[in-house]
Design an enzyme around this catalytic site. Structure first.
Site, PDB file in Angstrom:
ATOM      1  N   ARG A 272       0.828  -1.194   0.000  1.00 21.39           N
ATOM      2  CA  ARG A 272       0.000   0.000   0.000  1.00 21.39           C
ATOM      3  C   ARG A 272       0.872   1.258   0.000  1.00 21.39           C
ATOM      4  O   ARG A 272       1.939   1.276   0.601  1.00 21.39           O
ATOM      5  CB  ARG A 272      -0.882  -0.020   1.244  1.00 21.39           C
ATOM      6  CG  ARG A 272      -1.952   0.989   1.204  1.00 21.39           C
ATOM      7  CD  ARG A 272      -2.917   0.893   2.360  1.00 21.39           C
ATOM      8  NE  ARG A 272      -3.974   1.838   2.099  1.00 21.39           N
ATOM      9  CZ  ARG A 272      -5.096   1.526   1.466  1.00 21.39           C
ATOM     10  NH1 ARG A 272      -5.323   0.286   1.116  1.00 21.39           N
ATOM     11  NH2 ARG A 272      -5.998   2.440   1.213  1.00 21.39           N
TER      12      ARG A 272
ATOM     13  N   HIS B 228      -6.468  11.474  -4.539  1.00 19.33           N
ATOM     14  CA  HIS B 228      -7.807  11.552  -3.985  1.00 19.33           C
ATOM     15  C   HIS B 228      -8.013  12.923  -3.351  1.00 19.33           C
ATOM     16  O   HIS B 228      -7.103  13.735  -3.300  1.00 19.33           O
ATOM     17  CB  HIS B 228      -8.067  10.407  -2.991  1.00 19.33           C
ATOM     18  CG  HIS B 228      -7.329  10.539  -1.696  1.00 19.33           C
ATOM     19  ND1 HIS B 228      -6.876   9.457  -0.982  1.00 19.33           N
ATOM     20  CD2 HIS B 228      -6.946  11.624  -0.981  1.00 19.33           C
ATOM     21  CE1 HIS B 228      -6.273   9.885   0.101  1.00 19.33           C
ATOM     22  NE2 HIS B 228      -6.289  11.179   0.138  1.00 19.33           N
TER      23      HIS B 228
END
Lengths: 412, 255
Positions: B133, B194
């Site tokens: 991640r 994002h």
């Protein structure tokens, strides 16, 4: 005497750390002792005759822990509790060293520990808790925990350590669905009544809320400003909270539920009401402070949910607001779901993330007079402004900015 | 700005409700609506929750935000129910803005917990797992927009199909893990970044608005200038921390 040498060394380190940095260095002795005697923490926490209590969850831990400790102490229990700190393993060991004798024993009946879910889940497997109290799951510190499902997993690892009872927020669907299934200990719930729930335009702020209110348990029946009525299976407790807001009443309900479970027949409802009403507001959580001759309310925002709750509870048409966002917020994107438009006008956006929070505010229609990344300068100028026409000067800050604000203004 | 005095009107959809707004991505629709209003247009911001019917009539732009991994399969399945309508709207002139996992969902397939899930098929690439991640600042250089600054937090990466154009080259961060990231098509901007990237990079917002509102749209008004000065500060702070430059006028939109 197994840990005598380690404890003695820890004390020397503490003295040295304080000589070097007066009032500071509190985690260093813990770091050293954990290194030379890794079993000390576990052993010390096993030594409390009335057991260990862990308080965890996304939000409300500090207030709930403080309330629970006050309730237990007013009932005559001698409690060891930890200062809230970033690294619990080191901070806790250091705090235990402060109180332990050379045999590693702490002179208290019970330990009540506030644990953040990340560090709590790491040390939980070493511990056995008589009672675990879970406050809620909120979308919190996304960079660190990624998502609320992960937080729920951490809380489950903590809840699994309960031997007698888990006291849990019955309005929190994440706790109900992801944390409690498979827990062997008894489950006691707290929550709010339907009437209280329906009075909240945006709900309780949890990541997921249960479809129906709890029927049994410790229930916040009414909230009116700082006054609340909390129903327990035995009696109703009317108390005054340290500041306005339903979340304080919910914290109190959790603390009452835990105190009743721990004290059994010793629990005295009248004493509990007096004790809760005597709790002083905490800086940044509703306390109004006079600084440089001006009354200021300081409001701590720990996550989007608490930002929203606090914004919703601010008086309308405030005309002097300072918002400070610091380096503790890695990426402020996740604050954007908060609707801050109610604030109307912000005099100063400040802190290392000043521009980012200002950007959110201007797009939400809030007038931002000045963007000043230098927190000290912004505070000085803000406090020097004449008193507001409406309400009082209000400072909204994240945890890092709160620490810097206290240091800058010399507030304890 | 009331409808009577406006020079046109616009509709912006924020798709997916709260699960697609945990990082504030729906804020991008807020940014489009506010900038349109500031420029004198009437603008309507329409949130549509997962599972709801889409409103009638083609909107000017839709925003699809990022979402968490545990709910990903369910979210993508619900988004897929809108795939045909979105495709039709897009062909008919609707702009699509996708952020984070929203980009992943637009492709042919998305790997979720080791399994492939069918995507919306508006793009032709596939989103597959990264080795680990990534949570970091993401800075890219785009030919069209200059230097863009944002944040990434993902365990997957969108791998573009042959012929799909990247949004830009990665200067800091991971993106698609091949030195590029995102997709820039006619009336489509999708990125690994994002959050409210259109606020921090207003040149991208102005490109979208000019494309859907036409020449009547300008960002010369006082509100936009103020917001863009703040956005430039926000980018400068991040770039300075990363020891990167902020090229001048990199993200200036139509003036």
């Amino acid at each position: 005497m197994r840990y005598g040498a380690a404890i003695a060394i820890g004390r020397v380190v503490r003295t040295l750390a304080r000589l070097r940095k007066p009032g500071g260095g509190s985690a260093v002795p813990g770091l050293v002792v954990n290194r030379i005697a890794p079993g000390f923490l576990r052993s010390a926490l096993k030594g409390f005759p009335e057991g260990l209590v862990i308080v965890s969850g996304s939000s409300g831990k500090s207030t709930t822990t403080k309330m629970l400790v006050a309730l237990l102490e007013s009932h005559g229990v001698r409690v060891f509790t930890n200062p809230s700190t970033a690294n619990i393993t080191q901070g806790l060991t250091s705090a235990l060293l402060e109180r332990a004798d050379l045999r590693g024993r702490v002179d208290a009946d019970m330990a009540v520990l506030e644990m953040d879910e990340g560090h709590g889940a790491l040390i939980a497997p070493q511990l056995e808790a008589r009672l675990v109290l879970l406050t809620n799951v909120m979308t919190d510190q996304i960079d660190r925990f990624h998502d609320s499902e992960k937080v729920a997993g951490m809380l489950r690892r903590i809840a699994e350590r309960a031997t007698e009872v888990v006291v849990t927020n019955g309005d929190d669907e994440m706790l109900e669905a992801e944390v409690l299934p498979g827990i062997r200990a008894r489950i006691d719930r707290f929550g709010v009544s339907r009437r209280v729930f329906e009075s909240l335009p945006r709900g309780l702020g949890y990541t997921r809320t249960t479809p129906a209110r709890i029927e049994q348990g410790t229930i916040v029946e009414a909230v009116n400003g700082r006054h609340t009525t909390i129903g327990t299976p035995a009696e109703a407790i009317m108390a005054t909270m340290p500041a306005r807001g339903v979340h304080f009443a919910v914290d109190a309900a959790g603390a009452i539920a835990a105190a009743r479970a721990l004290l059994g027949e010793r629990f005295d409802a009248e004493l509990a009401a007096e004790t809760l009403s005597d709790i002083q507001p905490v800086f940044g959580r509703g306390e109004i402070v006079t600084v440089r001759g001006r009354e200021v309310e300081f409001v701590l925002v720990q996550n989007p949910a608490s930002f929203q709750l606090n914004v919703d509870e601010l008086p309308e048409r405030l005309d002097q607001v300072l918002i400070a966002m610091g380096s503790d917020v890695r990426d402020p994107s996740y604050f954007w779901p908060v609707d801050a438009s109610r604030i109307g006008r912000v005099q100063y956006a400040t802190g290392s993330k000043a521009a980012e929070i200002a950007l959110q505010l201007v797009y939400q229609g809030v007038a931002v007079d000045r963007v000043e990344p230098d927190l000290g300068r912004a505070l000085d100028e803000f406090l020097a402004l004449p008193d507001p026409e409406n309400g009082i000067k209000t400072v909204i800050f994240t945890a890092d900015s709160m620490r810097r604000t206290r240091a800058h203004l010399g507030l304890r | 700005m009331s409808r009577e005095t406006s020079i046109g009107s616009a509709r912006f959809l924020a798709l997916g409700g709260e699960p697609l707004n945990v990082n504030g991505d729906a804020g991008n629709a807020v940014v489009l609506a506010q900038r349109a209003r500031w420029a004198g247009f009437a603008a309507e911001l329409i949130p549509v929750a997962l599972g709801e019917d889409l409103p009638k009539g083609r909107p000017d732009a839709v925003v699809i935000g990022t979402f968490g991994d545990p709910a990903a399969a369910e979210v993508i399945e619900r988004l897929r129910q809108w795939a045909q309508a979105l495709t039709d709207w897009h062909e008919d002139g609707c702009f699509i803005i996708a952020a984070g996992a929203g980009l992943d969902a637009l492709g042919e397939a998305v790997t979720v917990a080791g399994h492939e899930v069918e995507g919306l098929g508006i793009l032709s690439g596939r989103a597959t797992a990264l080795e680990q991640r990534v949570t970091d600042d993401l800075v890219i250089d785009s030919e069209r927009f200059g230097r863009l600054v944002g944040f990434e937090n993902h365990g997957r990466a969108y791998r573009r199909a042959t012929g799909e154009r990247a949004l830009g080259a990665v200067v800091h961060g991971t993106g698609s893990a091949d030195g590029t990231e995102g997709v820039l098509n006619d009336r489509l901007i999708a990125t690994t970044m994002h959050g409210p990237l259109l606020a921090k990079n207003p040149g991208v917002a102005d490109h979208v608005l000019a494309s859907v509102l036409g020449d009547g749209y300008t960002a010369t008004n006082e509100h936009a200038r103020r917001a863009d000065a703040i956005a430039a500060d926000a980018r400068r702070v991040i770039l300075a921390r990363l020891k990167l430059d902020q090229p001048e006028n990199a993200t200036t939109g139509r003036r």
